[in-house]
Design a protein around this motif. Structure first.
Motif, mmCIF file in Angstrom:
data_model
loop_
_atom_site.group_PDB
_atom_site.id
_atom_site.type_symbol
_atom_site.label_atom_id
_atom_site.label_comp_id
_atom_site.label_asym_id
_atom_site.label_seq_id
_atom_site.Cartn_x
_atom_site.Cartn_y
_atom_site.Cartn_z
ATOM 1 N N ILE A 93 0.851 -1.196 0.000
ATOM 2 C CA ILE A 93 0.000 0.000 0.000
ATOM 3 C C ILE A 93 0.886 1.244 0.000
ATOM 4 O O ILE A 93 0.817 2.080 -0.885
ATOM 5 N N SER A 148 2.740 -0.784 5.147
ATOM 6 C CA SER A 148 1.579 -1.639 5.333
ATOM 7 C C SER A 148 1.274 -2.339 4.022
ATOM 8 O O SER A 148 1.740 -1.923 2.956
ATOM 9 N N TRP A 149 0.489 -3.403 4.093
ATOM 10 C CA TRP A 149 0.152 -4.162 2.904
ATOM 11 C C TRP A 149 -1.156 -4.891 3.138
ATOM 12 O O TRP A 149 -1.652 -5.005 4.266
ATOM 13 N N ARG A 150 -1.737 -5.347 2.050
ATOM 14 C CA ARG A 150 -2.977 -6.118 2.090
ATOM 15 C C ARG A 150 -2.708 -7.537 1.617
ATOM 16 O O ARG A 150 -1.704 -7.809 0.963
ATOM 17 N N LYS A 151 -3.610 -8.409 1.933
ATOM 18 C CA LYS A 151 -3.467 -9.816 1.573
ATOM 19 C C LYS A 151 -4.504 -10.160 0.505
ATOM 20 O O LYS A 151 -5.707 -9.972 0.711
ATOM 21 N N LEU A 164 -9.815 -9.590 -1.006
ATOM 22 C CA LEU A 164 -8.756 -8.780 -0.433
ATOM 23 C C LEU A 164 -9.057 -8.551 1.037
ATOM 24 O O LEU A 164 -10.155 -8.116 1.399
ATOM 25 N N THR A 165 -8.088 -8.860 1.896
ATOM 26 C CA THR A 165 -8.260 -8.700 3.333
ATOM 27 C C THR A 165 -7.068 -7.940 3.900
ATOM 28 O O THR A 165 -6.099 -7.664 3.201
ATOM 29 N N THR A 166 -7.165 -7.619 5.171
ATOM 30 C CA THR A 166 -6.028 -7.028 5.858
ATOM 31 C C THR A 166 -4.967 -8.098 6.114
ATOM 32 O O THR A 166 -5.234 -9.296 5.989
ATOM 33 N N ASP A 167 -3.777 -7.652 6.487
ATOM 34 C CA ASP A 167 -2.673 -8.599 6.617
ATOM 35 C C ASP A 167 -2.787 -9.509 7.832
ATOM 36 O O ASP A 167 -2.034 -10.479 7.950
ATOM 37 N N PHE A 221 -9.597 1.194 2.287
ATOM 38 C CA PHE A 221 -9.769 -0.250 2.146
ATOM 39 C C PHE A 221 -10.933 -0.614 1.224
ATOM 40 O O PHE A 221 -10.803 -1.530 0.396
ATOM 41 N N GLN A 235 -9.735 -0.240 -2.230
ATOM 42 C CA GLN A 235 -8.745 -1.270 -2.535
ATOM 43 C C GLN A 235 -9.409 -2.597 -2.884
ATOM 44 O O GLN A 235 -8.940 -3.320 -3.775
ATOM 45 N N LYS A 236 -10.499 -2.928 -2.205
ATOM 46 C CA LYS A 236 -11.216 -4.156 -2.527
ATOM 47 C C LYS A 236 -11.804 -4.085 -3.940
ATOM 48 O O LYS A 236 -11.782 -5.069 -4.692
#
Length: 325
Positions: free
Chosen positions: A139, A158-161, A178-181, A296, A299-300
């Motif tokens: 991100i 930070s990054w997303r999974k 797409l989820t949080t890390d 977020f 981002q999804k």
């Protein structure tokens, strides 16, 4: 796959070589992926403006289809929202269409929580052989090169999974999330499987999905005939009922103890999981390793559009291989 067996001696193993059997069709599909001939079809032009609603409040100007079209073009050509607005505006002007173009703030606001139209699978596609894996998307934060050069620590990173489910039969991404890390792979699995509109007869995943919750969920959704291929850890032990009524996990543990893990990977087809890793690399090469959106929900939406783009490229054609050595 990380931590491969015989890693220090793999240079002694003869590497298989493959030959593409449909080179002419595959070559044409690669050329078409770079074709910049763009136009808006009459169906898109007719649905560009939003339908008037009868409830109280302001009337929307742009339909969800117009927002999805603009965001898709922005991701394909790696354009920020302001440049996307200018690109679509020039496209509409060149076509001589009487259409308003959403500004960048509208694209950002409407992109949050946008529901993309799902493509229905053809009845001839048959059952799904699903490979599930996850990867990280950046991100913000300094890159590894800058950190190593100046010997600094990342102040804010930070990054997303990204969780992907690949259909081995069609080569398309059957589901994505797409989820949080901090969300584990088994935790994100129910939302992934809810996107499947077909019958999954084979499920392949790495050891992170090992456990009864994953097996019970798959059997509940797709029946007892689903073939589950998940490697147990080295410390796995048989259940108390392994002698009289062994579970699928007990059968995998027994097969590994009898013939070894490498032999089990070959006999069970677990090596096909590498195609899921290849899909991750394809995502980062085509779409990019970093998300442009800041919030977020946006981002999804960006991840969902990226899935549609890759599936559209797959529809144009994909290579067919055969082993030659």
């Amino acid at each position: 796959m990380p931590h491969k067996f015989n890693d220090g001696r793999r240079h002694k193993f003869e590497k298989k070589r493959y030959r593409i059997t449909n080179w002419a069709d595959y070559n044409e599909s690669l050329r078409r992926r770079g074709d910049v001939t763009i136009w808006l079809s009459p169906e898109v032009e007719a649905a560009w403006r939003a339908e008037r609603r009868k409830t109280r409040g302001g009337q929307p100007v742009y339909s969800d289809l117009s927002i999805v079209t603009c965001l898709t073009l922005g991701i394909v050509y790696n354009q920020p929202l302001r440049q996307t607005e200018g690109f679509v505006g020039s496209l509409v002007k060149l076509m001589g269409l009487d259409l308003l173009v959403p500004d960048y703030s509208t694209l950002s606001r409407r992109g949050a929580g946008l529901i993309l139209p799902m493509k229905a699978r053809a009845s001839t596609d048959g059952p799904i052989h699903l490979v599930v894996d996850s990867t990280g998307l950046k991100i913000f934060g300094e890159g590894e090169w800058l950190e190593n050069k100046h010997k600094t620590k990342a102040k804010r990173k930070s990054w997303r999974k990204l969780h992907l489910g690949l259909d081995l039969v069609t080569g398309e991404i059957a589901c994505s999330e797409l989820t949080t890390d901090d969300v584990g792979d088994p935790t994100a699995l129910p939302e992934l499987l809810d996107q499947i509109d077909g019958d999954v007869t084979r499920f392949i995943a790495d050891g992170a999905y090992d456990g009864d919750p994953t097996s019970d969920l798959l059997v509940k959704l797709f029946g007892v005939d689903v073939e589950i291929t998940i490697p147990p850890p080295k410390t796995a032990v048989l259940s108390a009922e392994a002698v009289g009524n062994p579970t699928l996990r007990d059968q995998r543990i027994a097969a590994i103890r009898t013939g070894g893990r490498m032999a089990w990977q070959v006999s069970s087809g677990y090596n096909q999981r590498s195609r899921g890793e290849t899909q991750m690399g394809r995502w980062k090469m085509v779409i990019g390793p970093k998300l442009k959106a800041r919030s977020f929900p946006n981002q999804k939406t960006e991840a969902k559009i990226g899935t549609h783009i890759l599936n559209k490229m797959t529809e144009l054609g994909r290579a067919k291989f055969e082993v030659v050595a």
